[in-house]
Design an enzyme around this catalytic site. Structure first.
Site, mmCIF file in Angstrom:
data_model
loop_
_atom_site.group_PDB
_atom_site.id
_atom_site.type_symbol
_atom_site.label_atom_id
_atom_site.label_comp_id
_atom_site.label_asym_id
_atom_site.label_seq_id
_atom_site.Cartn_x
_atom_site.Cartn_y
_atom_site.Cartn_z
ATOM 1 N N CYS A 75 -4.658 -0.084 7.755
ATOM 2 C CA CYS A 75 -4.329 -1.497 7.524
ATOM 3 C C CYS A 75 -5.553 -2.391 7.796
ATOM 4 O O CYS A 75 -6.119 -2.380 8.886
ATOM 5 C CB CYS A 75 -3.161 -1.935 8.398
ATOM 6 S SG CYS A 75 -2.711 -3.640 8.063
ATOM 7 N N PRO A 96 3.971 3.457 2.168
ATOM 8 C CA PRO A 96 4.489 2.431 3.088
ATOM 9 C C PRO A 96 3.950 1.071 2.661
ATOM 10 O O PRO A 96 2.754 0.944 2.390
ATOM 11 C CB PRO A 96 3.901 2.848 4.449
ATOM 12 C CG PRO A 96 2.693 3.669 4.125
ATOM 13 C CD PRO A 96 2.944 4.299 2.792
ATOM 14 N N MET A 97 4.816 0.083 2.567
ATOM 15 C CA MET A 97 4.352 -1.266 2.237
ATOM 16 C C MET A 97 5.145 -2.260 3.082
ATOM 17 O O MET A 97 6.338 -2.489 2.829
ATOM 18 C CB MET A 97 4.527 -1.555 0.746
ATOM 19 C CG MET A 97 3.513 -0.827 -0.125
ATOM 20 S SD MET A 97 3.569 -1.353 -1.847
ATOM 21 C CE MET A 97 5.039 -0.528 -2.419
ATOM 22 N N ALA A 98 4.464 -2.830 4.063
ATOM 23 C CA ALA A 98 5.115 -3.793 4.951
ATOM 24 C C ALA A 98 5.664 -4.953 4.126
ATOM 25 O O ALA A 98 4.973 -5.472 3.245
ATOM 26 C CB ALA A 98 4.111 -4.301 5.984
#
Ligand SMILES: Cc1cc2nc3c(=O)[nH]c(=O)nc-3n(C[C@H](O)[C@H](O)[C@H](O)COP(=O)(O)O)c2cc1C
Length: 333
Positions: free
Chosen positions: A103, A16-18
């Site tokens: 995070c 996952p990479m915002a």
């Protein structure tokens, strides 16, 4: 399915990479061999307010049969209720509900979300157990090596969340306080693997098929997760697949192959965002990395907005590669 089979057919994972792993990028990575993708993290609180933009983050890519949906927050009931709502809305498309405990960004951890949960294992356990009680999908946790520099808590936290019903953990071998500095510690992942019986996903600094294989061998992890190594380089998944299958490793993509995929990426975004694709800028820089003229193209990319803007820049870069001495693409894999 027993939790130990969770990653049986999905051992090669896009992290996952915002701001990066939106559905267009995930679609491209899947087409190159990624076997599982995650949504960008979404706030459970924002979901509970019915925030539409947050729901946009949950759109599936066309060929995505399943996706791990990552939520962040720190209130067990809100997280459980929103996970339940997501499951009602997305049904079988949910591979797992993943809880973000990694995070490090101040605006997230400062509110007690993300990696801050690594400092509060009791709350972390409550969250996992509340969510797990509310949804049928497996609940997984993504964590770091620990929160404070030098204080490794991942093996213990993994053990705790396993006890609360987590079906798997993904571990990025850096402390939250490290952000992205220094090397990821793969020994941490091996120590987590020793401490739990649920599957462990190894993450951090996988930049090639050889590194993916090394991660699996050195840590005994069950699956591997690639983040920054896929930026502008979805070919990494073909490379990893070939290395893991023991088949011939493909050569690095040519400049025109890279530009073809960059165009495809821009097209998907343009169709989705009414041809206002400012978010293509960073991807464009990554796709052109190492090509002749890439540095000069940067300035133009910073002003590009529409598909045609990007297409023009890519065409100019491509033409520069035709000059004989420039035809060699700098290795970036
Ligand atoms: C731009 C960016 C955004 C990220 N967003 C998330 C996120 O939303 N959720 C999460 O769990 N990790 C996030 N991460 C961390 C990555 O999933 C991954 O753990 C980290 O980049 C280490 O893996 P790598 O060395 O393969 O990049 C992000 C990383 C980057 C670089």
């Amino acid at each position: 399915m027993s939790t130990n089979d969770l990653y049986q057919d999905r051992r090669i994972i896009l992290a996952p990479m915002a701001g990066v792993s939106d559905d267009a990028f995930r679609e491209i990575c899947l087409s190159f061999g990624a076997q599982l993708t995650y949504t960008e993290m979404v706030s459970a609180k924002a979901l509970s307010y019915g925030n539409v933009k947050t729901r946009d983050l949950l759109a599936l890519a066309p060929s995505e049969d399943k996706v791990a949906v990552q939520i962040f927050g720190h209130e067990p009931d809100t997280m459980a209720n929103e996970a339940y709502e997501l499951e009602q809305a997305m049904g079988d498309a949910i591979f797992s509900i993943d809880i973000n405990m990694g995070c490090p960004a101040r605006k997230i951890a400062g509110k007690g979300d993300g990696s801050a949960l690594m400092r509060d294992p009791v709350l972390a356990a409550k969250i996992v157990s509340a969510v797990e009680n509310k949804v049928a999908a497996p609940v997984t946790v993504k964590m770091r090596r620990g929160f404070e520099m030098g204080h490794e808590t991942a093996p213990e936290l993994a053990h705790i969340v396993e006890g609360s019903g987590a079906a798997a953990v993904a571990v990025h071998g850096r402390f939250a306080q490290q952000f992205y500095q220094g090397d990821a510690c793969w020994d941490t992942i091996a120590r987590v693997k020793e401490r739990v019986s649920i599957p462990v996903v190894g993450n951090g600094d996988i930049t090639s098929g050889a590194r993916a294989k090394a991660m699996l061998e050195q840590t005994g992890c069950d699956a591997i997760m690639v983040g920054r190594g896929a930026e502008g380089n979805p070919w990494i998944f073909t490379d990893i697949k070939a290395v893991l299958e023991g088949s011939e490793v493909p050569t690095a993509p040519s400049a025109s192959e890279r530009i073809d995929i960059a165009l495809k990426h821009a097209r998907m975004l343009a169709d989705q965002y009414d041809d206002n694709i400012v978010k293509m800028r960073k991807h464009a820089m990554w796709y052109l990395r190492g090509l002749r003229g890439a540095t000069k193209a940067r300035r133009a990319i910073n002003d590009a907005v529409t598909y045609d803007d990007f297409a023009r820049i890519f065409q100019e870069v491509l033409e520069l590669q035709d000059q004989p001495e420039a035809s060699k693409v700098e290795e970036n894999r």
